[in-house]
Design a protein around this motif. Structure first.
Motif, PDB file in Angstrom:
ATOM      1  N   ASP A   6      81.074  52.550  65.145  1.00  0.00           N
ATOM      2  CA  ASP A   6      81.087  52.812  63.703  1.00  0.00           C
ATOM      3  C   ASP A   6      81.684  51.626  62.940  1.00  0.00           C
ATOM      4  N   GLY A  13      76.930  46.177  58.071  1.00  0.00           N
ATOM      5  CA  GLY A  13      76.409  46.611  56.782  1.00  0.00           C
ATOM      6  C   GLY A  13      76.717  45.632  55.671  1.00  0.00           C
ATOM      7  N   SER A  17      73.044  43.177  58.161  1.00  0.00           N
ATOM      8  CA  SER A  17      72.168  44.238  57.660  1.00  0.00           C
ATOM      9  C   SER A  17      72.224  44.384  56.148  1.00  0.00           C
ATOM     10  N   TYR A 264      63.408  47.975  55.406  1.00  0.00           N
ATOM     11  CA  TYR A 264      63.981  48.145  56.742  1.00  0.00           C
ATOM     12  C   TYR A 264      63.286  47.226  57.742  1.00  0.00           C
ATOM     13  N   LYS A 342      72.301  61.715  67.050  1.00  0.00           N
ATOM     14  CA  LYS A 342      72.799  62.245  65.785  1.00  0.00           C
ATOM     15  C   LYS A 342      72.308  63.679  65.623  1.00  0.00           C
ATOM     16  N   SER A 361      64.112  58.961  55.723  1.00  0.00           N
ATOM     17  CA  SER A 361      65.036  58.625  54.639  1.00  0.00           C
ATOM     18  C   SER A 361      66.480  58.700  55.113  1.00  0.00           C
ATOM     19  N   ILE A 364      67.413  55.634  57.570  1.00  0.00           N
ATOM     20  CA  ILE A 364      67.571  54.304  56.986  1.00  0.00           C
ATOM     21  C   ILE A 364      68.694  54.257  55.957  1.00  0.00           C
ATOM     22  N   GLY A 365      69.345  55.410  55.739  1.00  0.00           N
ATOM     23  CA  GLY A 365      70.533  55.401  54.897  1.00  0.00           C
ATOM     24  C   GLY A 365      70.332  55.817  53.460  1.00  0.00           C
ATOM     25  N   SER A 366      69.098  56.002  52.995  1.00  0.00           N
ATOM     26  CA  SER A 366      68.902  56.374  51.599  1.00  0.00           C
ATOM     27  C   SER A 366      69.081  57.892  51.396  1.00  0.00           C
ATOM     28  N   ASN A 367      68.575  58.673  52.367  1.00  0.00           N
ATOM     29  CA  ASN A 367      68.774  60.118  52.409  1.00  0.00           C
ATOM     30  C   ASN A 367      68.461  60.818  51.086  1.00  0.00           C
ATOM     31  N   SER A 373      74.565  66.047  58.236  1.00  0.00           N
ATOM     32  CA  SER A 373      75.012  66.057  59.623  1.00  0.00           C
ATOM     33  C   SER A 373      75.490  67.459  59.990  1.00  0.00           C
ATOM     34  N   HIS A 396      66.099  57.289  66.938  1.00  0.00           N
ATOM     35  CA  HIS A 396      65.231  57.362  65.755  1.00  0.00           C
ATOM     36  C   HIS A 396      64.018  58.262  65.967  1.00  0.00           C
TER      37      HIS A 396
END
Length: 558
Positions: A6, A13, A17, A264, A342, A361, A364-367, A373, A396
């Motif tokens: 993490d 990030g 990335s 991405y 996950k 979504s 890739i972090g946009s959600n 979760s 994935h």
């Protein structure tokens, strides 16, 4: 390991990335490509003549020939990035990721030309009589920025583990276990001893080893790749079409692949491209600094060939093997690694367009779909979760036929899940999902003329590729240590390097890859800054080289 992973993801990030990094990397390459008038095209033929020794000068300073310097640098780049890295990029970003790897390589040919030329120009002879060079020397001797040189050298030492050491043996161990059933500890132990025997001999022994192994391993890998591509010849054109058509739109969902956006695919393609050919990272100039050449530009021209061979040829072959075989969209039985898993609340299916969009979504972090979760306690009986109320995402993809085991036997009891992560670390989780890295490439190589025997080509190729990369990077690290602490510190560094090599054989794959991603950027940014500071000097140096070159040829004719 989850906490470390993490933390590395958080750092990545902000670095590799982050949205700005690919533009910086490609931007520098684009600038020098235009500024120097496309040297990767104009000097390409000359590079092959130089590496063959056509213009060699007797008694030139250095430790290795042009060819040995090239193969040493190639051994540092042709490694798991070509086998596991390409597979990881396609696994996450789809076919479009391969296009951006090509773009990174094309502009990277110029970037490497610049960084090698400047580093070779300011190399020095060390106390033990060998040559030492690299970006830290032009930063120190030309830019008078010792602080920047120190940052780069420290980053090089870190990256020697994060790029050249840990991911290499990790992928070897995984491949050897899946193909031959060898215990990772045994693989790590044997290779650590061999590594020590080679690197203790210094650059001359390293160059001698790589000049023999690199051509052999390249030939073996090309034969194996073509056996798959030609076997699936009907998929070659569709695969190439998907690479180009998806480049600016992203890749749609296919099979177990949930889809990927343009951003991405762009980010992962550029990132994996850098990991593969290292253009801009500043590593290859350290190997080229040992070459017997009095003209820095001539060695810079030789380095143009590296991204071409590494990415345009080898990575393309790997990409076409994976795409034409179709295995990248297929789910396969495998053991799940904690960093790949996950748990999300609710039941989702990859057969539903709406669910695929929501999951993509989320991943890739946009959600935008507000996927959450999962946390809770789940009862497991005979290895199977009873009415779980969650969906397990692994690699994935939506995991299927999931089993929980302890010591290879079905588990019965309860499991704790908190914020999407499994708390019971003693459990082994198995099931069907997409696979990535070396495992994906290995599976793809079984879909050709050689059948299941193709997996042995990957295993042997990976062993040679990755082991030679680890050898080359030990040299990069010891040159950085030499700059920082002197020649006396080299031996302790080599011992620590070998110890890290042993540890990584049994480490979590995902954690290792994320460490590599962070370490790469810590080298790249200072180097890109440094070469941009010297853009005018670079142009003058190149002009002087060609002026002297044509003058000498004219005098020779006279």
């Amino acid at each position: 390991m989850q906490g470390l992973n993490d933390f590395l993801l958080m750092l990545d990030g902000y670095l590799g990335s982050a949205g700005w990094f690919p533009y910086v990397l490609l931007g520098v390459g684009l600038f020098f490509t235009v500024y120097l008038k496309f040297p990767q095209i104009r000097y390409f033929g000359h590079a092959w003549r130089v590496v063959r020794g056509k213009y060699d000068v007797k008694n030139a300073m250095g430790d290795t020939t042009h060819f040995q310097a090239l193969t040493t640098a190639l051994s540092g780049t042709v490694g798991t990035g070509n086998i596991g890295g390409v597979a990881l990029a396609i696994h996450i970003g789809g076919p479009a990721a391969l296009f951006w790897m090509w773009a990174t390589a094309f502009f990277g040919m110029t970037t490497k030309f610049v960084e090698v030329t400047l580093s070779h120009k300011y190399r020095v002879k060390t106390a033990d009589g060998t040559m030492a060079g690299g970006p830290m020397y032009y930063m120190d001797r030309r830019l008078n920025m010792k602080w920047l040189a120190v940052i780069f050298a420290i980053a090089t030492v870190i990256s020697s583990f994060g790029t050249g050491n840990l991911p290499q043996v990790n992928n070897i161990a995984i491949s050897m276990e899946s193909t031959f059933g060898l215990d990772p500890i045994l693989t790590g132990g044997v290779l650590t001893v061999l590594l020590a025997l080679v690197i203790l001999g210094g650059i001359r022994r390293i160059a001698k080893f790589t000049s023999r192994v690199v051509p052999l391993m390249a030939a073996l890998y090309v034969i194996g790749a073509l056996a798959v591509i030609l076997y699936n010849y009907q998929n070659i054109l569709p695969s190439l079409v998907s690479v180009f058509s998806d480049a600016f739109s992203g890749s749609a969902a296919a099979g177990g692949f949930l889809g990927a956006s343009f951003a991405y695919a762009f980010n992962k393609g550029v990132g994996r491209g850098l990991f593969s050919n290292e253009a801009g990272q500043g590593s290859a100039p350290i190997a080229h600094a040992a070459a017997k050449a009095d003209e820095p530009v001539s060695e810079g021209i030789v380095s143009i060939l590296e991204p071409f061979i590494d990415t345009i040829i080898v990575c393309t072959l790997t990409g076409l093997v994976i795409l034409s075989s179709g295995v990248w969209t297929e789910k396969h039985e495998n053991s799940f690694q904690s960093a790949d898993m996950k748990y999300i609340a609710g039941l989702y299916s990859d057969q539903s367009d709406e669910d695929r969009a929501a999951l993509s979504s989320f991943l890739i972090g946009s959600n935008e779909a507000n996927v959450e979760s999962y946390s809770g306690t789940v009862v497991v009986k005979d290895g199977l979760a009873q009415s779980p109320g969650y969906t397990l995402i692994n690699a994935h993809s939506v995991a299927e036929n999931v089993q929980y085991l302890v010591g290879g036997h079905p588990y019965s009891g309860s499991i704790e899940i908190k914020d999407g992560s499994l708390i019971n670390k003693e459990l082994e989780v198995k099931g069907d999902s997409l696979i990535h890295s070396a495992a994906l490439t290995t599976k793809a190589f079984t879909r050709g003329f050689f059948g299941d025997f193709g997996q042995y080509i990957v295993s042997i190729g990976l062993l040679l590729f990755a082991f030679s990369t680890a050898i080359a990077w030990s040299y990069y690290g010891d040159r950085a240590i030499t700059y920082l602490l002197g020649v006396r510190a080299v031996m302790p560094y080599r011992v620590f390097y070998c110890a890290g090599f042993m540890w990584a054989a049994v480490a979590d794959t995902t954690v290792v890859w994320n460490l590599a991603a962070v370490a790469i950027v810590l080298m790249t940014l200072p180097n890109l800054f440094g070469i941009m500071m010297l853009f005018k000097e670079m142009k003058t140096t190149v002009a002087d080289y060609w002026s002297d070159f044509y003058q000498q040829r004219s005098e020779h004719k006279d």
